[in-house]
Design an enzyme around this catalytic site. Structure first.
Site, PDB file in Angstrom:
ATOM      1  N   ASP A 260       0.875  -1.181   0.000  1.00 32.73           N
ATOM      2  CA  ASP A 260       0.000   0.000   0.000  1.00 32.73           C
ATOM      3  C   ASP A 260       0.909   1.227   0.000  1.00 32.73           C
ATOM      4  O   ASP A 260       2.123   1.123   0.210  1.00 32.73           O
ATOM      5  CB  ASP A 260      -0.896   0.009   1.249  1.00 32.73           C
ATOM      6  CG  ASP A 260      -1.774   1.266   1.336  1.00 32.73           C
ATOM      7  OD1 ASP A 260      -2.365   1.657   0.303  1.00 32.73           O
ATOM      8  OD2 ASP A 260      -1.855   1.890   2.410  1.00 32.73           O
ATOM      9  N   SER A 261       0.316   2.380  -0.207  1.00 37.05           N
ATOM     10  CA  SER A 261       1.085   3.624  -0.143  1.00 37.05           C
ATOM     11  C   SER A 261       1.580   3.908   1.278  1.00 37.05           C
ATOM     12  O   SER A 261       2.523   4.658   1.465  1.00 37.05           O
ATOM     13  CB  SER A 261       0.208   4.782  -0.610  1.00 37.05           C
ATOM     14  OG  SER A 261      -0.940   4.856   0.211  1.00 37.05           O
TER      15      SER A 261
ATOM     16  N   TYR B   9      -0.760   8.436  -2.470  1.00 40.79           N
ATOM     17  CA  TYR B   9      -0.827   8.159  -3.911  1.00 40.79           C
ATOM     18  C   TYR B   9      -2.060   8.823  -4.534  1.00 40.79           C
ATOM     19  O   TYR B   9      -2.093   9.100  -5.725  1.00 40.79           O
ATOM     20  CB  TYR B   9      -0.947   6.651  -4.150  1.00 40.79           C
ATOM     21  CG  TYR B   9       0.312   5.843  -3.969  1.00 40.79           C
ATOM     22  CD1 TYR B   9       1.484   6.400  -3.452  1.00 40.79           C
ATOM     23  CD2 TYR B   9       0.324   4.495  -4.339  1.00 40.79           C
ATOM     24  CE1 TYR B   9       2.624   5.622  -3.295  1.00 40.79           C
ATOM     25  CE2 TYR B   9       1.463   3.715  -4.188  1.00 40.79           C
ATOM     26  CZ  TYR B   9       2.607   4.287  -3.663  1.00 40.79           C
ATOM     27  OH  TYR B   9       3.729   3.510  -3.517  1.00 40.79           O
ATOM     28  N   GLY B  10      -3.085   9.005  -3.712  1.00 43.13           N
ATOM     29  CA  GLY B  10      -4.392   9.397  -4.226  1.00 43.13           C
ATOM     30  C   GLY B  10      -4.453  10.735  -4.918  1.00 43.13           C
ATOM     31  O   GLY B  10      -5.358  10.987  -5.714  1.00 43.13           O
TER      32      GLY B  10
ATOM     33  N   CYS C  97      -4.284  -1.385  -2.015  1.00 42.94           N
ATOM     34  CA  CYS C  97      -4.463   0.048  -2.220  1.00 42.94           C
ATOM     35  C   CYS C  97      -5.424   0.218  -3.389  1.00 42.94           C
ATOM     36  O   CYS C  97      -5.178  -0.311  -4.480  1.00 42.94           O
ATOM     37  CB  CYS C  97      -3.102   0.661  -2.554  1.00 42.94           C
ATOM     38  SG  CYS C  97      -3.171   2.400  -3.027  1.00 42.94           S
ATOM     39  N   ASN C  98      -6.531   0.902  -3.137  1.00 44.33           N
ATOM     40  CA  ASN C  98      -7.514   1.093  -4.211  1.00 44.33           C
ATOM     41  C   ASN C  98      -6.952   1.945  -5.339  1.00 44.33           C
ATOM     42  O   ASN C  98      -7.212   1.684  -6.511  1.00 44.33           O
ATOM     43  CB  ASN C  98      -8.766   1.768  -3.658  1.00 44.33           C
ATOM     44  CG  ASN C  98      -9.604   0.831  -2.819  1.00 44.33           C
ATOM     45  OD1 ASN C  98     -10.530   0.219  -3.313  1.00 44.33           O
ATOM     46  ND2 ASN C  98      -9.270   0.698  -1.550  1.00 44.33           N
ATOM     47  N   THR C  99      -6.188   2.972  -4.974  1.00 40.21           N
ATOM     48  CA  THR C  99      -5.650   3.877  -6.002  1.00 40.21           C
ATOM     49  C   THR C  99      -4.728   3.113  -6.941  1.00 40.21           C
ATOM     50  O   THR C  99      -4.825   3.242  -8.176  1.00 40.21           O
ATOM     51  CB  THR C  99      -4.875   5.033  -5.334  1.00 40.21           C
ATOM     52  OG1 THR C  99      -5.670   5.558  -4.262  1.00 40.21           O
ATOM     53  CG2 THR C  99      -4.567   6.128  -6.318  1.00 40.21           C
TER      54      THR C  99
ATOM     55  N   GLU D 103      -3.240   8.431   8.550  1.00 47.95           N
ATOM     56  CA  GLU D 103      -1.783   8.248   8.707  1.00 47.95           C
ATOM     57  C   GLU D 103      -1.293   8.889  10.011  1.00 47.95           C
ATOM     58  O   GLU D 103      -0.322   8.447  10.599  1.00 47.95           O
ATOM     59  CB  GLU D 103      -1.026   8.855   7.509  1.00 47.95           C
ATOM     60  CG  GLU D 103      -1.196   8.089   6.202  1.00 47.95           C
ATOM     61  CD  GLU D 103      -0.288   6.853   6.066  1.00 47.95           C
ATOM     62  OE1 GLU D 103       0.854   6.875   6.541  1.00 47.95           O
ATOM     63  OE2 GLU D 103      -0.751   5.855   5.479  1.00 47.95           O
TER      64      GLU D 103
ATOM     65  N   CYS E 288     -11.087   3.006  -0.156  1.00 46.44           N
ATOM     66  CA  CYS E 288      -9.690   3.322   0.142  1.00 46.44           C
ATOM     67  C   CYS E 288      -9.341   2.506   1.378  1.00 46.44           C
ATOM     68  O   CYS E 288     -10.137   2.478   2.335  1.00 46.44           O
ATOM     69  CB  CYS E 288      -9.531   4.815   0.419  1.00 46.44           C
ATOM     70  SG  CYS E 288      -7.882   5.253   1.021  1.00 46.44           S
ATOM     71  N   THR E 289      -8.205   1.835   1.352  1.00 43.62           N
ATOM     72  CA  THR E 289      -7.896   0.904   2.450  1.00 43.62           C
ATOM     73  C   THR E 289      -7.571   1.623   3.756  1.00 43.62           C
ATOM     74  O   THR E 289      -7.447   0.985   4.794  1.00 43.62           O
ATOM     75  CB  THR E 289      -6.745  -0.042   2.053  1.00 43.62           C
ATOM     76  OG1 THR E 289      -5.613   0.739   1.651  1.00 43.62           O
ATOM     77  CG2 THR E 289      -7.164  -0.957   0.920  1.00 43.62           C
ATOM     78  N   HIS E 290      -7.425   2.932   3.717  1.00 38.54           N
ATOM     79  CA  HIS E 290      -7.251   3.689   4.957  1.00 38.54           C
ATOM     80  C   HIS E 290      -8.577   3.898   5.694  1.00 38.54           C
ATOM     81  O   HIS E 290      -8.599   4.064   6.911  1.00 38.54           O
ATOM     82  CB  HIS E 290      -6.670   5.086   4.658  1.00 38.54           C
ATOM     83  CG  HIS E 290      -5.202   5.098   4.387  1.00 38.54           C
ATOM     84  ND1 HIS E 290      -4.657   4.562   3.249  1.00 38.54           N
ATOM     85  CD2 HIS E 290      -4.161   5.593   5.111  1.00 38.54           C
ATOM     86  CE1 HIS E 290      -3.338   4.744   3.286  1.00 38.54           C
ATOM     87  NE2 HIS E 290      -3.016   5.365   4.393  1.00 38.54           N
TER      88      HIS E 290
HETATM   89  N1  DGL Z   1      -4.830   3.397   0.832  1.00 35.61           N
HETATM   90  C1  DGL Z   1      -4.832   3.819  -0.510  1.00 35.61           C
HETATM   91  C2  DGL Z   1      -6.085   3.486  -1.255  1.00 35.61           C
HETATM   92  O1  DGL Z   1      -6.711   2.503  -0.927  1.00 35.61           O
HETATM   93  C3  DGL Z   1      -4.254   5.111  -0.929  1.00 35.61           C
HETATM   94  C4  DGL Z   1      -4.215   6.261  -0.022  1.00 35.61           C
HETATM   95  C5  DGL Z   1      -3.287   7.306  -0.598  1.00 35.61           C
HETATM   96  O2  DGL Z   1      -2.086   7.018  -0.614  1.00 35.61           O
HETATM   97  O3  DGL Z   1      -3.745   8.342  -1.062  1.00 35.61           O
HETATM   98  O4  DGL Z   1      -6.456   4.154  -2.195  1.00 35.61           O
END
Ligand code: DGL
Length: 271
Positions: free
Chosen positions: A11-12, A43-44, A75-77, A154, A185-187
């Site tokens: 993941d990011s 990453y988003g 990571c979805n992105t 984060e 988003c996994t966060h």
């Molecule tokens: N956790 C990531 C996702 O699922 C990306 C979050 C990020 O880095 O912006 O998209």
């Protein structure tokens, strides 16, 4: 037959630990190596080309660290923009989080609108509406970018007025026939209590972590890749600030990880 090789997960940052946790719960015999690209999070907000390059860097870094039998893009992105490139570049199976997330939404949806919360990159890619419609969703899909949620997570800022106000603002204007909200988003599952409190009770709130773990389990069984031995090994790697992941490990992973157990690595810059 037992395949000792670990499953790679990246993941990011720390958000992918929500997927790692689901994997470790469903597949307690499997070894894992997790890479959080904490030096380059988020990453988003980046372009698809940059995220694709980062995703390939991460996959190469993990493969240099361990002989992986499968890779999970937690990571979805990165899933939204880099899954085809990863699958084309790697010889191991690659599982993303968007299709499982869409499946989890379909299991709850009663024909109304599905709202997808995600990063700007995930929303721009339209990967969720594509996946949902491919799975037979006939209603609308309303996607909203929530760029402030990743930094909140984060930072471990998961409750109180600030996350509540931010979440309420992002949910404003949601279509009135919404029956399902996907945390794309996994966060975001770390903010589940805040999101849940801001949504009407009739709206289901889902994420793809458990469905992703189920997909990995099916894939390992189908290809004869499962590990059937005691004593799995787990490694946690980051590209910056190991103490940050250690600090959040109890909340994200459900276990206390000492800072000394989080390895700092340089990401391989070749794609
Ligand atoms: N956790 C990531 C996702 O699922 C990306 C979050 C990020 O880095 O912006 O998209």
């Amino acid at each position: 037959m037992t395949d000792e090789r670990p499953i790679g997960v990246f993941d990011s940052g720390v958000g992918g630990l929500t997927v790692l946790r689901a994997l470790r719960e469903l597949l307690p015999g499997e070894s894992t190596v997790y890479l959080g690209d904490t030096a380059r999070v988020p990453y988003g907000t980046r372009s698809a080309a940059t995220v694709e390059k980062y995703a390939l860097n991460n996959a190469r870094t993990l493969l240099q660290q361990a002989d992986l039998k499968a890779l999970v893009v937690a990571c979805n992105t990165a899933t939204a923009v880099a899954l085809p490139a990863l699958r084309a570049a790697l010889r191991i199976p690659v599982v993303g989080v968007i299709e499982p997330g869409a499946r989890a939404a379909m299991a709850e949806c009663r024909g109304g609108t599905i709202v997808v919360l995600g990063t700007a990159g995930t929303v721009r890619s339209e990967a969720y509406p594509r996946a949902l419609h491919a799975l037979g969703h006939k209603g609308d899909v309303f996607a909203r970018a929530c760029p402030l949620l990743v930094p909140l997570v984060e930072e471990g800022w998961l409750s109180g007025d600030i996350p509540r106000l931010v979440v309420e603002e992002y949910l404003r204007g949601m279509p009135s026939d919404t029956d399902t909200v996907v945390m794309g988003c996994t966060h975001y599952p770390l903010l589940r209590p805040v999101l849940r409190a801001a949504l009407p009770e009739r709206v289901a709130l889902v994420d793809g972590a458990a469905a992703t773990a189920t997909e990995v389990a099916g894939l390992l069984a189908e290809r004869g890749l499962a590990r059937a031995a005691p004593g799995p090994l787990h490694r946690l790697l980051v590209t910056d600030a190991p103490e940050q992941l250690a600090r959040l490990s109890r909340t994200f992973l459900g276990v206390d990880v000492p800072a000394g157990d989080v390895e700092l690595v340089d990401v391989l810059m070749t794609a």
